[in-house]
Design a protein around this motif. Structure first.
Motif: not given
Length: 367
Positions: A92-96, A241-244
């Protein structure tokens, strides 16, 4: 107008992830490690968790976990590492992080359902490429799709779920090279089932700066704590990591993971038993007239039967819970998925299947 109209139409059309009630069953449906901790290890884990400061947000202990995972996975020097609440959150984070207008996610099917779901929920276009009838990677079709759609993310599961096989290395390299030739886009090698596989992509990772490697401790033996990790070139991992979300790994999960890594030898022993049991199951399935078992490098076996629905129901009637995957993709017609359990659980499964699958296989193979 209804309050439900507040929600996106595509969300309203979805079905929530369903988990079968396994109470009272031999649970062979979810690719879990079947081993429980010994009483001695339970006591040790209890003491460690009891000392955790639950009143505080996760702190520097997460750095200890990162260092332990680097040692465990033999992460190359200079590579970045990001943790997720299971592999699902990392997907999900990668998609975001990659959800630019018009961006595409590419994956072969049948495959892990979260690749498509996460892409859809983050507004990316999902493009799928069917596997071959024997569940191999169709390299030519994948390369053509890479060239046509120029995906931001291409997923390669190694081994694949639900088919359990390791795809041909040369086919994978063709896809990896095709993405590189585009000049942009990531390839994510998903090694969720690596503890049971005969090889890993890790040795080739440094040759391809656009490739990220994703793993999980779920199949290592910690499905209940939900901990996944992804590694790759540091500047690429930094963007994920920035959107985690802050503190996405709890103090209890952190300590439980460190405990397990401290006892890595025990979990490696368990994986060895599971692999031996997998081969015992494969040998047995080869003797059944009504079963076609496919090669496995995971802790599950895909089996084609005459009637997946009735086989699932009959096993459930006998107290054994498996997964009917026949509705996931046309290539999986009349296929069931068996998780490798403890020896006694596998004995019960084999006894039931010997009774149920006496008639010769008549269902057509996928085509």
């Amino acid at each position: 107008m209804s309050l439900l109209d507040t929600f996106r139409p595509d969300v309203r059309a979805l079905h929530a992830y369903h988990v079968q009630d396994a109470a009272g069953f031999i649970k062979l449906d979810a690719m879990e490690n079947p081993f429980a901790l010994t009483p001695e290890l339970q006591d040790e884990l209890g003491r460690r968790l009891g000392a955790v400061a639950l009143n505080r947000y996760p702190g520097p202990r997460i750095n200890d976990l990162q260092a332990a995972l680097r040692r465990h996975a033999q992460v190359p020097d200079g590579f970045g590492l990001v943790l997720g609440n299971g592999s699902d959150e990392l997907i999900s984070l990668l998609s975001l992080a990659c959800a630019k207008p018009g961006a595409t996610v590419l994956a072969p099917l049948p495959g892990f359902v979260m690749y498509e779901m996460s892409a859809t929920l983050q507004g990316l276009r999902f493009v799928s490429v069917p596997l071959t009838p024997d569940f191999e990677l169709d390299a030519a079709a994948m390369v053509a799709a890479v060239r046509e759609h120029r995906p931001a993310i291409t997923y390669i599961a190694y081994p694949n779920n639900p088919t359990a096989n390791l795809w041909d290395d040369a086919a994978i390299e063709q896809v990896v090279q095709a993405v590189a030739a585009n000049g942009q886009g990531l390839v994510v090698i998903d090694e969720a089932y690596q503890p049971f596989a005969s090889k890993s992509y890790l040795d080739r990772l440094q040759q391809h700066p656009h490739v990220l490697l994703m793993r999980t401790l779920s199949k290592f033996g910690l499905a209940g704590i939900r901990l996944g990790y992804m590694l790759g070139r540091a500047d690429l991992i930094e963007q994920v990591d920035k959107v985690r979300p802050p503190y996405n790994i709890s103090v209890l999960n952190t300590e439980a993971a460190l405990f397990a890594l401290d006892h890595e030898a025990e979990f490696t022993r368990q994986a060895g038993v599971i692999k031996a049991e997998r081969e015992r199951l494969q040998s047995f399935l080869a003797t059944l007239p009504g079963a076609q078992a496919y090669p496995s490098q995971a802790n599950m076996i895909l089996v084609r039967v005459n009637d997946a629905a009735s086989t699932f129901a009959a096993l459930k009637q006998r107290g054994i819970l498996i997964k009917n995957v026949s509705g996931l993709h046309r290539l999986l017609a009349n296929c069931i998925r068996l998780t490798v359990g403890l020896p006694a659980e596998n004995d019960a499964l084999m006894a039931a299947l010997a009774d149920l699958l006496r008639e010769p296989l008549t269902s057509p193979s996928a085509a």
